[in-house]
Motif scaffolding. Structure first.
Motif, PDB file in Angstrom:
ATOM      1  N   THR A   2      26.599  39.198  27.864  1.00  0.00           N
ATOM      2  CA  THR A   2      26.769  37.854  27.335  1.00  0.00           C
ATOM      3  C   THR A   2      26.422  36.757  28.332  1.00  0.00           C
ATOM      4  N   ARG A   3      26.099  37.111  29.557  1.00  0.00           N
ATOM      5  CA  ARG A   3      25.780  36.076  30.522  1.00  0.00           C
ATOM      6  C   ARG A   3      24.446  35.434  30.155  1.00  0.00           C
ATOM      7  N   THR A   4      24.193  34.227  30.677  1.00  0.00           N
ATOM      8  CA  THR A   4      22.949  33.542  30.396  1.00  0.00           C
ATOM      9  C   THR A   4      21.807  34.245  31.106  1.00  0.00           C
ATOM     10  N   ASP A   5      20.660  34.273  30.469  1.00  0.00           N
ATOM     11  CA  ASP A   5      19.521  34.980  31.036  1.00  0.00           C
ATOM     12  C   ASP A   5      18.301  34.077  31.165  1.00  0.00           C
ATOM     13  N   SER A   6      18.523  32.824  31.502  1.00  0.00           N
ATOM     14  CA  SER A   6      17.422  31.919  31.760  1.00  0.00           C
ATOM     15  C   SER A   6      16.741  32.311  33.052  1.00  0.00           C
ATOM     16  N   SER A  86      32.107  25.945  29.525  1.00  0.00           N
ATOM     17  CA  SER A  86      32.891  26.972  28.828  1.00  0.00           C
ATOM     18  C   SER A  86      32.035  28.207  28.560  1.00  0.00           C
ATOM     19  N   LYS A  87      30.780  27.997  28.227  1.00  0.00           N
ATOM     20  CA  LYS A  87      29.878  29.118  27.986  1.00  0.00           C
ATOM     21  C   LYS A  87      29.675  29.935  29.258  1.00  0.00           C
ATOM     22  N   LEU A  88      29.565  29.249  30.393  1.00  0.00           N
ATOM     23  CA  LEU A  88      29.447  29.952  31.675  1.00  0.00           C
ATOM     24  C   LEU A  88      30.670  30.818  31.920  1.00  0.00           C
ATOM     25  N   ARG A  89      31.847  30.270  31.651  1.00  0.00           N
ATOM     26  CA  ARG A  89      33.084  31.005  31.915  1.00  0.00           C
ATOM     27  C   ARG A  89      33.279  32.171  30.948  1.00  0.00           C
ATOM     28  N   ARG A  90      32.596  32.148  29.820  1.00  0.00           N
ATOM     29  CA  ARG A  90      32.674  33.278  28.888  1.00  0.00           C
ATOM     30  C   ARG A  90      31.696  34.385  29.241  1.00  0.00           C
ATOM     31  N   GLY A  91      30.596  34.034  29.885  1.00  0.00           N
ATOM     32  CA  GLY A  91      29.559  35.020  30.135  1.00  0.00           C
ATOM     33  C   GLY A  91      29.215  35.246  31.584  1.00  0.00           C
ATOM     34  N   ASP A  92      28.767  34.206  32.269  1.00  0.00           N
ATOM     35  CA  ASP A  92      28.315  34.344  33.653  1.00  0.00           C
ATOM     36  C   ASP A  92      29.461  34.528  34.640  1.00  0.00           C
ATOM     37  N   PHE A  93      30.633  33.982  34.307  1.00  0.00           N
ATOM     38  CA  PHE A  93      31.790  34.037  35.206  1.00  0.00           C
ATOM     39  C   PHE A  93      32.861  34.971  34.635  1.00  0.00           C
ATOM     40  N   GLY A  94      33.435  35.794  35.526  1.00  0.00           N
ATOM     41  CA  GLY A  94      34.569  36.628  35.159  1.00  0.00           C
ATOM     42  C   GLY A  94      35.750  36.268  36.042  1.00  0.00           C
ATOM     43  N   PHE A  95      36.980  36.471  35.535  1.00  0.00           N
ATOM     44  CA  PHE A  95      38.171  36.036  36.254  1.00  0.00           C
ATOM     45  C   PHE A  95      39.215  37.137  36.327  1.00  0.00           C
ATOM     46  N   VAL A  96      39.810  37.275  37.518  1.00  0.00           N
ATOM     47  CA  VAL A  96      40.948  38.165  37.716  1.00  0.00           C
ATOM     48  C   VAL A  96      42.017  37.349  38.430  1.00  0.00           C
ATOM     49  N   PHE A  97      43.191  37.233  37.804  1.00  0.00           N
ATOM     50  CA  PHE A  97      44.271  36.435  38.368  1.00  0.00           C
ATOM     51  C   PHE A  97      45.379  37.332  38.910  1.00  0.00           C
ATOM     52  N   GLN A  98      46.286  36.728  39.659  1.00  0.00           N
ATOM     53  CA  GLN A  98      47.341  37.490  40.332  1.00  0.00           C
ATOM     54  C   GLN A  98      48.202  38.278  39.344  1.00  0.00           C
ATOM     55  N   PHE A  99      48.518  37.670  38.214  1.00  0.00           N
ATOM     56  CA  PHE A  99      49.395  38.327  37.250  1.00  0.00           C
ATOM     57  C   PHE A  99      48.644  38.768  35.990  1.00  0.00           C
ATOM     58  N   GLY A 100      47.325  38.945  36.107  1.00  0.00           N
ATOM     59  CA  GLY A 100      46.538  39.497  35.019  1.00  0.00           C
ATOM     60  C   GLY A 100      46.261  38.548  33.882  1.00  0.00           C
ATOM     61  N   GLN A 101      47.303  37.854  33.400  1.00  0.00           N
ATOM     62  CA  GLN A 101      47.189  36.913  32.292  1.00  0.00           C
ATOM     63  C   GLN A 101      46.555  37.556  31.057  1.00  0.00           C
ATOM     64  N   LEU A 102      47.028  38.750  30.737  1.00  0.00           N
ATOM     65  CA  LEU A 102      46.590  39.408  29.514  1.00  0.00           C
ATOM     66  C   LEU A 102      47.343  38.823  28.324  1.00  0.00           C
ATOM     67  N   VAL A 103      46.745  38.921  27.144  1.00  0.00           N
ATOM     68  CA  VAL A 103      47.379  38.421  25.922  1.00  0.00           C
ATOM     69  C   VAL A 103      48.395  39.465  25.462  1.00  0.00           C
TER      70      VAL A 103
END
Length: 238
Positions: A2-6, A86-103
């Motif tokens: 899903t990351r941008t492929d420009s 927001s599109k970058l954060r959905r595709g190009d960027f991934g995040f891992v936080f201290q407490f996971g922040q799972l739903v």
């Protein structure tokens, strides 16, 4: 994917120049500089309150600095619209936080598939990708469990799988082992860094632990609002 492929840009993948950010009278960042290339793992270190998490949030486009610029693949983040960031954060960027922040209402597999679904991937493909990453992160046995039903180490590996599922170009990991014991922390870092290198993802790793920073290619220390590359500074000392 899903990351941008420009078209690829030349130069570093992500660069920050003269960043400034204040909170009331306190300068969290005061001229901070940062750069990272594809496939590189950089540990951002510093004492509590030094501004290292603020730097990460600026680099990820979560907050906008009051001065200076952040360029991702040659494009200035502050010049992008909220929708583009927001599109970058959905595709190009991934995040891992201290407490996971799972739903908590979703199963572990559904948590991993969620960013893919939000980016437009169909359900079957997203679920298949989620299960593949769960196997790679050694948590496929908790696919049907909810976050509250798994251990801290398992939950953090699910969070890492979620961050990697969209094959991001940059992974922002903010104290990813801070809530884990040393054994689980080591395993999470082994899995995270191995997977990142396999996919050529850059990793911005905020930590205050030397044993976690040891997984990086170089270290940057944030102090008094500025960032200093201590690896480069000490490389020439005989």
């Amino acid at each position: 994917m899903t990351r941008t492929d420009s078209a690829e840009s030349t130069g570093p993948l992500l660069t920050a120049t003269r960043l400034r950010k204040t909170y009331g009278p306190t300068a969290a960042l005061n001229g901070a500089e940062f750069t990272i290339d594809s496939g590189e793992i950089v540990a951002v270190m510093g004492p509590s309150g030094s501004g290292k998490s603020t730097l990460l949030h600026c680099l990820a486009g979560i907050i906008t600095p009051e001065g200076g610029t952040v360029h991702y693949r040659g494009h200035e983040l502050s010049a992008m619209s909220d929708a583009q960031r927001s599109k970058l954060r959905r595709g190009d960027f991934g995040f891992v936080f201290q407490f996971g922040q799972l739903v908590p209402e979703l199963t572990c597999a559904e948590n991993i598939a969620l960013p893919l679904r939000l980016a437009g991937t169909n359900r079957k493909e997203a679920e298949s990708c989620a299960l593949e990453w769960m196997a790679r992160l050694e948590v496929d046995d908790v696919r049907s469990k909810r976050p509250g039903q798994v251990s801290g180490g398992q939950g953090q590996r699910v969070a890492v799988a979620r961050a990697l599922a969209a094959r991001p170009r940059v992974i922002f990991a903010d104290e990813p082992t801070g809530a884990l014991d040393s054994l689980n922390g080591e395993r999470v870092m082994e899995l995270l860094t191995t997977a990142a290198r396999e996919t050529n993802a850059a990793v911005v790793l905020v930590t205050h632990e030397a044993r976690v920073a040891a997984y990086s290619d170089r270290e940057v220390v944030v102090r008094d609002g500025q960032a200093r590359d201590i690896t480069s500074a000490t490389a020439g000392i005989a």
